[in-house]
Scaffold this motif. Structure first.
Motif, PDB file in Angstrom:
ATOM      1  N   LYS A 189      24.309  73.299   7.483  1.00  0.00           N
ATOM      2  CA  LYS A 189      23.620  72.075   7.072  1.00  0.00           C
ATOM      3  C   LYS A 189      24.175  71.650   5.714  1.00  0.00           C
ATOM      4  CE  LYS A 189      19.381  72.831   9.697  1.00  0.00           C
ATOM      5  NZ  LYS A 189      17.900  72.844   9.682  1.00  0.00           N
ATOM      6  N   PRO A 241      20.575  67.595   3.666  1.00  0.00           N
ATOM      7  CA  PRO A 241      19.339  67.451   4.451  1.00  0.00           C
ATOM      8  C   PRO A 241      19.504  66.429   5.574  1.00  0.00           C
ATOM      9  CG  PRO A 241      18.825  67.523   2.120  1.00  0.00           C
ATOM     10  CD  PRO A 241      20.317  67.442   2.213  1.00  0.00           C
ATOM     11  N   GLY A 242      19.140  66.821   6.798  1.00  0.00           N
ATOM     12  CA  GLY A 242      19.188  65.915   7.934  1.00  0.00           C
ATOM     13  C   GLY A 242      20.477  65.938   8.718  1.00  0.00           C
ATOM     14  N   TYR A 243      21.456  66.765   8.301  1.00  0.00           N
ATOM     15  CA  TYR A 243      22.737  66.821   8.998  1.00  0.00           C
ATOM     16  C   TYR A 243      23.072  68.261   9.373  1.00  0.00           C
ATOM     17  CZ  TYR A 243      23.386  62.038   7.378  1.00  0.00           C
ATOM     18  OH  TYR A 243      23.217  60.700   7.150  1.00  0.00           O
ATOM     19  N   SER A 249      23.125  63.820  13.240  1.00  0.00           N
ATOM     20  CA  SER A 249      22.212  63.184  12.300  1.00  0.00           C
ATOM     21  C   SER A 249      20.801  63.249  12.872  1.00  0.00           C
ATOM     22  CB  SER A 249      22.612  61.724  12.072  1.00  0.00           C
ATOM     23  OG  SER A 249      21.600  61.030  11.364  1.00  0.00           O
ATOM     24  N   GLU A 250      19.930  64.003  12.205  1.00  0.00           N
ATOM     25  CA  GLU A 250      18.558  64.129  12.684  1.00  0.00           C
ATOM     26  C   GLU A 250      17.806  62.806  12.543  1.00  0.00           C
ATOM     27  OE1 GLU A 250      17.079  67.355  10.359  1.00  0.00           O
ATOM     28  OE2 GLU A 250      18.191  68.887  11.500  1.00  0.00           O
ATOM     29  N   GLU A 251      18.083  62.062  11.500  1.00  0.00           N
ATOM     30  CA  GLU A 251      17.403  60.779  11.290  1.00  0.00           C
ATOM     31  C   GLU A 251      17.762  59.777  12.373  1.00  0.00           C
ATOM     32  OE1 GLU A 251      17.225  57.148   7.980  1.00  0.00           O
ATOM     33  OE2 GLU A 251      18.619  58.819   7.713  1.00  0.00           O
TER      34      GLU A 251
END
Length: 281
Positions: A12, A15-17, A36-38
């Protein structure tokens, strides 16, 4: 001393990747397939290689490219999603389908149709026109920096982009440099016209105008090296007609892009008009 290994799957970086796979390594960059979680989708992450992270200028160059691609909006330019300064500089780009021209050209058993070559040129002219309107030259146009998917082309990599004016000799990729890039002369819109022309030459013929030596081909495209000998300063580019028969208007358009004198090359707008004559009504 061997270079550090790339990040493994599952890393990771911010944050979010989440890293899915290492895609490529250049002289100073690592490129990754990521999630990309977002956005709930795949993306591409570019980050400075671990063994070059102490070089501040490289991080600044990467973030500058990311900001441009994030702010620009054009159907024939890769789209940037985000730039992050910490925990280390990285750029998040859209994942493109299709393949690079450099891969496509050498994979195909037959040369592309003349109309496909002309359409590619028109699309590249469109992207370059957009960049020039924002005061930037691309300066590294080549088959490896164009992705094509079902006839739709997108130009990649603005890491060398800069306003017109003086630049270090040899800035770019050796085999694809305009003569003025090789010698360190002032760079103008005509420099990118050369880049379009040499890309179309290789796409149409399957080979570079002049075969580069191994040392030139291996030189990283983002660091100038004035120790190289450049074919562009020694000889003229051969006419495309010596490699493949094309409609006269298309052949002439490609040949005029590769004139040694920048002032004798067409403008981007004139080149686009000439290429359109090779397309169906």
């Amino acid at each position: 001393m061997s270079a550090p290994v790339p990040w493994p799957s599952g890393t990771k970086p911010a944050p979010g990747y989440v890293i899915l796979e290492h895609l490529a390594r250049t002289g100073w960059l690592d490129v990754y397939d990521a999630w990309s979680e977002e956005r709930d989708c795949r993306c591409v992450i570019k980050v400075v290689r671990p063994d070059h992270r102490g070089e501040r200028r490289l991080g600044e160059r990467l973030l500058r490219e990311g900001r441009w691609l994030r702010d620009f909006s054009h159907p024939h330019l890769v789209r940037g999603y985000e730039t992050l300064k910490s925990p280390e500089p990285l750029v998040v780009l859209e994942t493109l389908t299709g393949e690079t021209l450099s891969h496509l050209v050498h994979r195909m058993r037959r040369r592309p149709a003349a109309t496909d070559v002309a359409l590619l040129g028109v699309q590249m002219c469109s992207a370059v026109h957009y960049l020039h309107g924002r005061g930037l030259l691309h300066l590294d146009l080549k088959p490896a920096n164009v992705v094509v998917d079902r006839g739709h082309a997108k130009v990649l990599d603005l890491s060398l982009a800069r306003p017109p004016g003086p630049a270090p000799a040899g800035l770019g990729t050796c085999c694809y440099l305009a003569p003025e890039q090789a010698r360190g002369g002032p760079l103008t819109a005509a420099t990118d016209v050369w880049g379009i022309g040499i890309t179309l030459f290789e796409t149409a013929s399957g080979e570079e105008p002049v075969a580069c030596g191994a040392s030139q081909a291996a030189t990283d495209s983002h660091d100038h090296d004035t120790g190289d000998q450049y074919w562009q300063l020694e000889e003229a580019a051969p006419p495309i007609g010596t490699r493949r028969r094309l409609p006269l208007a298309l052949a002439a358009a490609i040949d005029t892009c590769l004139r040694a004198d920048p002032s004798s090359r067409p403008t981007v707008a004139a080149l686009a008009c000439a290429l359109k004559t090779a397309l169906p009504p």
